[in-house]
Design a protein around this motif. Structure first.
Motif, PDB file in Angstrom:
ATOM      1  N   SER A 224      -3.937  -6.868  -9.217  1.00 12.46           N
ATOM      2  CA  SER A 224      -3.132  -8.225  -8.874  1.00 12.46           C
ATOM      3  C   SER A 224      -3.397  -9.282  -9.583  1.00 12.46           C
ATOM      4  N   MET A 225      -4.612  -9.046 -10.366  1.00  7.56           N
ATOM      5  CA  MET A 225      -5.308 -10.210 -11.169  1.00  7.56           C
ATOM      6  C   MET A 225      -4.337 -10.521 -12.216  1.00  7.56           C
ATOM      7  N   PRO A 226      -4.034 -11.883 -12.573  1.00  9.02           N
ATOM      8  CA  PRO A 226      -3.392 -12.094 -13.766  1.00  9.02           C
ATOM      9  C   PRO A 226      -3.844 -11.506 -15.081  1.00  9.02           C
ATOM     10  N   LYS A 227      -5.014 -11.510 -15.128  1.00  8.55           N
ATOM     11  CA  LYS A 227      -5.637 -11.051 -16.536  1.00  8.55           C
ATOM     12  C   LYS A 227      -5.243  -9.710 -16.787  1.00  8.55           C
ATOM     13  N   VAL A 228      -5.480  -8.951 -15.682  1.00  6.95           N
ATOM     14  CA  VAL A 228      -5.244  -7.646 -15.538  1.00  6.95           C
ATOM     15  C   VAL A 228      -3.823  -7.113 -15.764  1.00  6.95           C
ATOM     16  N   GLN A 229      -3.000  -7.785 -15.401  1.00  4.91           N
ATOM     17  CA  GLN A 229      -1.504  -7.655 -15.474  1.00  4.91           C
ATOM     18  C   GLN A 229      -1.173  -7.925 -16.995  1.00  4.91           C
ATOM     19  N   GLN A 230      -1.848  -9.050 -17.441  1.00  2.00           N
ATOM     20  CA  GLN A 230      -1.574  -9.500 -18.966  1.00  2.00           C
ATOM     21  C   GLN A 230      -2.147  -8.331 -19.802  1.00  2.00           C
ATOM     22  N   ALA A 231      -3.224  -7.865 -19.647  1.00  3.05           N
ATOM     23  CA  ALA A 231      -3.840  -6.449 -20.310  1.00  3.05           C
ATOM     24  C   ALA A 231      -2.850  -5.458 -20.305  1.00  3.05           C
TER      25      ALA A 231
ATOM     26  N   LYS B  81      -0.019   3.484  -1.426  1.00  2.00           N
ATOM     27  CA  LYS B  81       0.227   4.812  -1.137  1.00  2.00           C
ATOM     28  C   LYS B  81       0.044   5.666  -2.529  1.00  2.00           C
ATOM     29  N   PHE B  82       0.114   5.171  -3.648  1.00  2.00           N
ATOM     30  CA  PHE B  82      -0.242   5.694  -5.031  1.00  2.00           C
ATOM     31  C   PHE B  82      -1.895   5.941  -5.191  1.00  2.00           C
ATOM     32  N   TRP B  83      -2.383   4.873  -4.775  1.00  2.00           N
ATOM     33  CA  TRP B  83      -3.935   4.902  -4.955  1.00  2.00           C
ATOM     34  C   TRP B  83      -4.747   6.050  -4.017  1.00  2.00           C
ATOM     35  N   THR B  84      -4.200   5.992  -2.526  1.00  2.28           N
ATOM     36  CA  THR B  84      -4.742   6.856  -1.506  1.00  2.28           C
ATOM     37  C   THR B  84      -4.275   8.437  -1.768  1.00  2.28           C
ATOM     38  N   THR B  85      -3.067   8.449  -2.616  1.00  2.09           N
ATOM     39  CA  THR B  85      -2.827   9.711  -3.046  1.00  2.09           C
ATOM     40  C   THR B  85      -3.575  10.293  -4.158  1.00  2.09           C
ATOM     41  N   LEU B  86      -3.997   9.475  -4.935  1.00  2.00           N
ATOM     42  CA  LEU B  86      -4.895   9.876  -5.975  1.00  2.00           C
ATOM     43  C   LEU B  86      -6.028  10.269  -5.300  1.00  2.00           C
ATOM     44  N   GLN B  87      -6.659   9.239  -4.604  1.00  3.83           N
ATOM     45  CA  GLN B  87      -7.874   9.832  -3.934  1.00  3.83           C
ATOM     46  C   GLN B  87      -7.863  11.360  -3.298  1.00  3.83           C
ATOM     47  N   ASP B  88      -6.856  11.284  -2.327  1.00  2.00           N
ATOM     48  CA  ASP B  88      -6.518  12.786  -1.778  1.00  2.00           C
ATOM     49  C   ASP B  88      -6.429  13.773  -2.709  1.00  2.00           C
TER      50      ASP B  88
ATOM     51  N   ASP C  45      -0.161   6.602 -14.403  1.00  2.00           N
ATOM     52  CA  ASP C  45       0.802   5.906 -14.925  1.00  2.00           C
ATOM     53  C   ASP C  45       0.574   4.236 -14.799  1.00  2.00           C
ATOM     54  N   ILE C  46       0.909   3.593 -16.294  1.00  2.00           N
ATOM     55  CA  ILE C  46       0.854   2.213 -16.063  1.00  2.00           C
ATOM     56  C   ILE C  46       1.827   1.604 -15.262  1.00  2.00           C
ATOM     57  N   MET C  47       3.020   2.192 -15.153  1.00  2.00           N
ATOM     58  CA  MET C  47       4.001   1.549 -14.374  1.00  2.00           C
ATOM     59  C   MET C  47       3.653   1.630 -12.917  1.00  2.00           C
ATOM     60  N   GLU C  48       2.790   2.225 -12.566  1.00  2.00           N
ATOM     61  CA  GLU C  48       2.528   2.182 -11.030  1.00  2.00           C
ATOM     62  C   GLU C  48       1.488   1.114 -10.558  1.00  2.00           C
ATOM     63  N   MET C  49       1.162   0.421 -11.751  1.00  2.00           N
ATOM     64  CA  MET C  49      -0.117  -0.529 -11.708  1.00  2.00           C
ATOM     65  C   MET C  49       0.481  -1.985 -12.246  1.00  2.00           C
ATOM     66  N   TYR C  50       1.667  -2.019 -13.072  1.00  2.00           N
ATOM     67  CA  TYR C  50       2.270  -2.996 -13.487  1.00  2.00           C
ATOM     68  C   TYR C  50       3.379  -3.710 -12.784  1.00  2.00           C
ATOM     69  N   ARG C  51       3.125  -4.845 -12.487  1.00  2.00           N
ATOM     70  CA  ARG C  51       3.880  -5.643 -11.334  1.00  2.00           C
ATOM     71  C   ARG C  51       4.183  -4.805 -10.253  1.00  2.00           C
ATOM     72  N   PRO C  52       3.099  -4.334  -9.533  1.00  2.00           N
ATOM     73  CA  PRO C  52       3.432  -3.395  -8.267  1.00  2.00           C
ATOM     74  C   PRO C  52       4.003  -3.766  -7.429  1.00  2.00           C
ATOM     75  N   ASP C  53       4.645  -2.988  -6.455  1.00  2.00           N
ATOM     76  CA  ASP C  53       5.062  -3.357  -5.041  1.00  2.00           C
ATOM     77  C   ASP C  53       3.782  -2.951  -4.253  1.00  2.00           C
ATOM     78  N   HIS C  54       3.354  -3.870  -3.240  1.00  2.00           N
ATOM     79  CA  HIS C  54       1.883  -3.600  -2.712  1.00  2.00           C
ATOM     80  C   HIS C  54       2.002  -2.263  -1.967  1.00  2.00           C
TER      81      HIS C  54
END
Length: 238
Positions: free
Chosen positions: A220-227, A61-68, A47-56
């Protein structure tokens, strides 16, 4: 999977998937078919919204749950089949690749790790799954391009194992695979499976924190957020 409209993998869906996989293992499941309630999408991926302007904290938690979730699915002792009844980009492709056998409905759907097209990078364990399925050279070409394979192309390179005419046919073929596995001694079968997958699993298990940090730094990179913002605008226009 039944998270309308496209089974986007957000934190809630990943928690549900992980918990289901944990439950199936505890209950000594004999076999699992992973498919979608959507008539046109298996899973649209992360879900793009989990990565767009994210809460750290949520992003971690999102990423570690994906790993799990991936670890549980990829290392499951019981046989697993993906009945891919719709488009399967990015994280959707990862779920399919994590199953032992893949049946895909043809001919109009597509599958692939297309992260490069979105301005992001498929993590090394996504790449490893693709490499294991289609080989080093084809994986390099596909990942560099962010290629989405047609059903026929996917069968040709080994990304899927069979083509089905519709969802019912895909489920039937998946059941045939599970029936074939059911006659085997379970311990011997699972031992062989894990042995083949051990190196890929261990690579993430030994580098989980580094992988998580890389993800958090990257989004967190500005270019990634722009993309990501540009991609979201594209989706809105559709």
């Amino acid at each position: 999977m039944q998270k309308p409209p496209v089974n986007s993998l957000n934190l809630d869906l990943l928690v549900a998937l992980r918990d289901t996989l944990v439950k199936l293992e505890k209950e000594k499941c004999k076999g699992m078919i992973l498919t979608s309630e959507s008539p046109s999408v298996f899973s649209a991926g992360l879900d793009i919204m989990e990565m767009y302007r994210p809460d750290h904290n949520r992003a971690r938690k999102f990423w570690t749950t994906l790993q799990d979730t991936w670890i549980k699915l990829y290392s499951s002792p019981y046989p697993t089949v993906a009945a891919i009844n719709g488009h399967s980009p990015a994280g959707g492709c990862l779920l399919a690749l994590s199953c032992e056998y893949r049946v895909m409905v043809g001919p109009k759907f597509t599958i692939g790790l297309n992260e490069t097209q979105l301005g992001i990078v498929a993590p090394f364990w996504f790449q490893d799954c693709m490499r294991n399925a289609i080989g080093e050279r084809q994986a390099e070409l596909a990942l560099t391009l962010g290629k989405m394979f047609s059903v026929d192309e996917a069968l040709k390179v080994g990304l899927i194992d069979e083509i089905a005419k519709d969802k019912a046919d895909a489920i039937s073929k998946a059941e045939d695979f599970l029936d074939e596995q059911s006659g085997l001694p379970a311990l011997a079968r699972s031992t062989v499976k894990v042995a083949f997958r051990e190196a890929t699993l261990n690579r993430l298990l030994k580098n989980r924190e580094a992988d998580t940090k890389m993800f958090l730094d990257f989004i967190s990179m500005p270019k990634v957020q722009q993309a990501l913002e540009m991609y979201m605008q594209t989706l809105k226009k559709k």
